[in-house]
Design an enzyme around this catalytic site. Structure first.
Site, mmCIF file in Angstrom:
data_model
loop_
_atom_site.group_PDB
_atom_site.id
_atom_site.type_symbol
_atom_site.label_atom_id
_atom_site.label_comp_id
_atom_site.label_asym_id
_atom_site.label_seq_id
_atom_site.Cartn_x
_atom_site.Cartn_y
_atom_site.Cartn_z
ATOM 1 N N ASN A 152 0.845 -0.960 -0.012
ATOM 2 C CA ASN A 152 0.042 0.003 -0.258
ATOM 3 C C ASN A 152 0.797 1.235 0.063
ATOM 4 O O ASN A 152 0.512 2.250 -0.553
ATOM 5 C CB ASN A 152 -0.969 0.102 1.369
ATOM 6 C CG ASN A 152 -0.219 -0.157 2.394
ATOM 7 O OD1 ASN A 152 0.742 -0.620 2.598
ATOM 8 N ND2 ASN A 152 -1.183 0.272 3.610
ATOM 9 N N SER A 228 0.121 -8.338 6.820
ATOM 10 C CA SER A 228 -0.975 -8.946 7.633
ATOM 11 C C SER A 228 -0.659 -9.609 8.832
ATOM 12 O O SER A 228 0.589 -9.966 8.736
ATOM 13 C CB SER A 228 -1.624 -9.687 6.513
ATOM 14 O OG SER A 228 -1.007 -10.869 6.112
ATOM 15 N N VAL A 229 -1.645 -9.832 9.696
ATOM 16 C CA VAL A 229 -1.310 -10.677 11.065
ATOM 17 C C VAL A 229 -0.986 -12.065 10.484
ATOM 18 O O VAL A 229 0.149 -12.477 11.387
ATOM 19 C CB VAL A 229 -2.461 -10.511 11.804
ATOM 20 C CG1 VAL A 229 -2.547 -11.450 13.212
ATOM 21 C CG2 VAL A 229 -2.922 -9.363 12.163
ATOM 22 N N GLU A 249 4.508 -4.452 11.918
ATOM 23 C CA GLU A 249 3.537 -3.523 11.741
ATOM 24 C C GLU A 249 2.487 -4.376 10.783
ATOM 25 O O GLU A 249 2.631 -4.393 9.575
ATOM 26 C CB GLU A 249 3.959 -2.346 10.754
ATOM 27 C CG GLU A 249 5.244 -1.576 11.531
ATOM 28 C CD GLU A 249 4.617 -0.666 12.310
ATOM 29 O OE1 GLU A 249 3.481 -0.712 12.674
ATOM 30 O OE2 GLU A 249 5.410 0.139 13.198
ATOM 31 N N CYS A 283 -3.211 0.599 6.672
ATOM 32 C CA CYS A 283 -3.431 -0.193 7.889
ATOM 33 C C CYS A 283 -4.299 0.463 8.982
ATOM 34 O O CYS A 283 -4.966 -0.200 9.752
ATOM 35 C CB CYS A 283 -2.196 -0.909 8.245
ATOM 36 S SG CYS A 283 -0.680 0.866 8.558
ATOM 37 N N GLU A 454 7.968 2.352 14.235
ATOM 38 C CA GLU A 454 8.732 3.090 13.332
ATOM 39 C C GLU A 454 8.512 4.674 13.770
ATOM 40 O O GLU A 454 7.738 5.112 14.669
ATOM 41 C CB GLU A 454 7.917 2.917 12.123
ATOM 42 C CG GLU A 454 8.298 1.251 11.981
ATOM 43 C CD GLU A 454 7.891 0.949 10.421
ATOM 44 O OE1 GLU A 454 7.106 1.101 9.956
ATOM 45 O OE2 GLU A 454 9.161 0.218 9.804
HETATM 46 P P1 NAD Z 1 1.046 -9.518 3.349
HETATM 47 O O1 NAD Z 1 1.049 -9.986 4.719
HETATM 48 O O2 NAD Z 1 0.176 -10.281 2.292
HETATM 49 O O3 NAD Z 1 2.261 -9.435 2.604
HETATM 50 C C1 NAD Z 1 3.360 -8.585 3.338
HETATM 51 C C2 NAD Z 1 4.766 -8.841 2.694
HETATM 52 O O4 NAD Z 1 5.097 -10.237 3.348
HETATM 53 C C3 NAD Z 1 4.858 -9.066 1.209
HETATM 54 O O5 NAD Z 1 6.198 -8.416 0.912
HETATM 55 C C4 NAD Z 1 4.679 -10.684 1.187
HETATM 56 O O6 NAD Z 1 5.497 -10.990 -0.227
HETATM 57 C C5 NAD Z 1 5.648 -11.044 2.212
HETATM 58 N N1 NAD Z 1 5.185 -12.443 2.783
HETATM 59 C C6 NAD Z 1 4.172 -13.316 2.597
HETATM 60 N N2 NAD Z 1 4.480 -14.593 3.248
HETATM 61 C C7 NAD Z 1 5.465 -14.150 3.843
HETATM 62 C C8 NAD Z 1 6.330 -15.292 4.403
HETATM 63 N N3 NAD Z 1 5.581 -16.386 4.859
HETATM 64 N N4 NAD Z 1 7.570 -14.962 5.120
HETATM 65 C C9 NAD Z 1 7.861 -13.684 4.874
HETATM 66 N N5 NAD Z 1 7.425 -12.577 4.183
HETATM 67 C C10 NAD Z 1 5.891 -12.954 3.569
HETATM 68 O O7 NAD Z 1 0.168 -8.189 3.564
HETATM 69 P P2 NAD Z 1 -0.156 -7.210 1.912
HETATM 70 O O8 NAD Z 1 -1.178 -7.882 1.612
HETATM 71 O O9 NAD Z 1 0.938 -7.087 1.324
HETATM 72 O O10 NAD Z 1 -0.570 -6.195 2.812
HETATM 73 C C11 NAD Z 1 -1.676 -5.688 3.349
HETATM 74 C C12 NAD Z 1 -1.568 -5.901 4.835
HETATM 75 O O11 NAD Z 1 -0.389 -5.124 5.532
HETATM 76 C C13 NAD Z 1 -2.822 -5.480 5.633
HETATM 77 O O12 NAD Z 1 -3.192 -6.269 6.727
HETATM 78 C C14 NAD Z 1 -2.242 -4.098 6.171
HETATM 79 O O13 NAD Z 1 -2.979 -3.663 7.398
HETATM 80 C C15 NAD Z 1 -0.986 -4.392 6.480
HETATM 81 N N6 NAD Z 1 0.111 -3.138 6.569
HETATM 82 C C16 NAD Z 1 0.214 -2.704 8.060
HETATM 83 C C17 NAD Z 1 1.003 -1.510 8.120
HETATM 84 C C18 NAD Z 1 1.404 -1.022 9.427
HETATM 85 O O14 NAD Z 1 2.153 -0.140 9.444
HETATM 86 N N7 NAD Z 1 1.083 -1.510 10.702
HETATM 87 C C19 NAD Z 1 1.067 -0.756 6.948
HETATM 88 C C20 NAD Z 1 0.712 -0.978 5.554
HETATM 89 C C21 NAD Z 1 -0.017 -2.352 5.662
#
Ligand code: NAD
Length: 480
Positions: A152, A228-229, A249, A283, A454
């Site tokens: 995002n 994501s969580v 995060e 997020c 952060e």
């Molecule tokens: P995602 O969890 O699908 O992916 C995040 C990243 O993790 C990607 O680069 C992905 O390739 C990588 N990934 C996936 N599986 C992995 C694994 N097993 N081991 C290591 N890395 C792995 O999330 P997304 O769909 O890209 O983003 C949306 C999510 O991110 C939402 O839940 C959103 O709330 C969260 N988010 C949080 C913040 C924050 O600062 N708290 C900011 C932006 C987005």
């Protein structure tokens, strides 16, 4: 292809390709056009990236902090000079309106680099007088850190992670989201142009397995994930055997509580900002808007009016305020939630339709706490409005979630504002504002939304470790 980089990865100061890796097709969500084709990092690319970071990190850490700061500050100047070009690329990568990527993405990243460049040279240890003997502390970098990004805010995330890491003497291997891989490559280029030694900031592309490989590698000292969580749980587990430091995060379902003495226009403006900016793909969005009964209908009427006036369209057009979602998968997910909300009896106030990758800004009223849209993170432009009567009730309901990223309150009563934020279970809160994340303020979560911070000087603690040094000044008093 209009945004094709020279190669997929940036390792040891240069672009690097390995076509043996899985194909990553990058599309511009505004039109669906394929704008670049990349390859996921193979084991060989990951290994080269980590080895080059390990090799470069020691002399980077040994530099005077002000010398590192000078390089980061040069990078900030380059980012600001190329602001328009970088904003355009960010819009192509994410589909976010150019209005937003000019104002929010790289500018916020540049702020982080500028802030930590200024902060790092001021970091000092402590001295403890011990009556003759004394002790002191040193703050040391962790070594090589991995950054894993969400899609995002791809360039902002790359900057928010690299700024505290690099300024304090770490090296970084950064894996952008496979959906938005382009911005981080530009950051890597800019760092080299600014005089950073090769190997200090490497970018490797890939899907989950590449992130997993970084999370498990014993040469990596720390992993900072934005995602994501469920991904957070996996990364945390992968990092545990080698005792890596971890910053998480993660996602949220944040509450925004509007009391009936609040400025209606401001509260509505904030609720819209906290649900529709970046097409809701933020997020910390305040996706559960609790509105006190006395102003409930007035709030909904005016909210529908203002939401109906949002200009949606071509992300590269100057006037566009609202763009598409990032992908077909995200579109289907969000439209699925819209259908579920209707099925579960929420009252549709506006929006609810979808076309291409666009989901119209959507507001559901009369949402109850047990409805799916009030419990699960949607990550799209879908606002839930829930009526409430009393402060205690709103707080109990607001806190009744596994998430704890952010929360907000709108009220004219100062005492109540502070009382309410004190009781809200969230890492980041706002009073009469929403979703503002200046670099000076710590940003982070509690509960399942993550840990670590952060931004602000507190981020430094998550990229450094403390060494205690006891200095004996007298003969050793040994019983042997
Ligand atoms: P995602 O969890 O699908 O992916 C995040 C990243 O993790 C990607 O680069 C992905 O390739 C990588 N990934 C996936 N599986 C992995 C694994 N097993 N081991 C290591 N890395 C792995 O999330 P997304 O769909 O890209 O983003 C949306 C999510 O991110 C939402 O839940 C959103 O709330 C969260 N988010 C949080 C913040 C924050 O600062 N708290 C900011 C932006 C987005």
């Amino acid at each position: 292809m209009k945004a094709q980089p020279k190669a997929s990865h940036f390792v040891n100061g240069a672009y690097l390709e390995d076509t043996a890796g899985d194909v990553i097709e990058v599309t511009y969500p505004g039109t669906g056009e394929v704008i670049a084709m990349l390859h996921a990092a193979t084991d060989a690319v990951i290994d080269t990236a980590i080895s080059s970071a390990v090799a470069a990190q020691k002399s980077w850490a040994a530099m005077a902090p002000i010398e590192r700061a000078r390089i980061l500050t040069r990078a900030v100047a380059i980012i600001r000079e190329r602001a328009e070009e970088l904003a355009q690329l960010e819009t192509l990568d994410t589909g976010k309106p150019i209005q937003e990527t000019r104002a929010a993405d790289w500018p916020s990243g540049a702020d982080a680099l500028e802030y930590f460049a200024g902060l790092a040279p001021t970091l000092t240890g402590e001295t403890m007088p011990l009556g003759g003997d004394f002790a002191y502390t040193l703050r040391e970098p962790l070594g090589v850190c991995a950054g894993i990004g969400a899609w995002n805010y791809p360039s902002q995330i790359a900057c928010w992670k690299s700024a505290p890491a690099l300024s304090t003497g770490n090296a970084m291997v950064f894996k952008p989201s496979e959906v938005t891989p382009l911005g981080a490559l530009k950051l890597a280029e800019i760092f080299i142009e600014a005089g950073m030694p090769p190997g200090i900031f490497n970018v490797v592309q890939g899907y989950g397995p590449v992130g997993a490989a970084l999370s498990i590698d014993p040469r990596i000292a720390k992993v900072s994930l934005t995602g994501s969580v469920p991904t957070g749980s996996k990364v945390n587990a992968a990092a545990a055997p080698s005792m890596k430091h971890v910053t998480m995060e993660l996602g949220g379902k944040s509450p925004l509580i509007v009391f009936d003495d609040a400025s209606l226009e401001d509260a509505i403006g904030a609720a819209m900002l906290g649900n529709f900016y970046s097409s809701g793909q933020i997020c910390s969005n305040g996706t559960r808007v609790f509105v006190q009964r006395g102003i409930y209908e007035a709030f909904l009427t005016r909210l529908a009016e203002r939401t109906g006036a949002i200009i949606s369209g071509d992300p590269l057009a100057e006037e566009t305020q609202f763009g598409p979602l990032i992908s077909k998968a995200q579109f289907d997910k969000v439209m699925g939630y819209v259908q579920t909300a209707k099925d579960e009896g929420a009252r549709l106030i506006c929006g609810g339709s979808g076309k291409g990758l666009f989901v119209a800004p959507t507001v559901f009223a009369d949402v109850t706490d047990d409805m799916t849209i009030a419990r699960e993170e949607i990550f799209g432009p879908v606002m839930s409005v829930l009526p409430f009567d009393a402060e205690d009730e709103a707080l109990t309901r607001a806190n009744d979630t596994q998430f704890g990223l952010a929360a907000g309150v709108f009220t004219a009563d100062l005492t109540r504002a502070h009382r309410v934020v004190a009781a809200l279970q969230a890492g980041t809160t706002w009073i009469n504002a929403y979703n503002l994340t200046p670099v000076e303020m710590p940003f982070g979560a509690v509960k399942a939304s993550g840990f670590g911070r952060e931004n602000s000087r507190h981020a430094v603690e998550h990229y450094t470790q403390m060494k205690s040094v006891y200095v004996g000044m007298q003969p050793v008093d040994s019983p042997y």
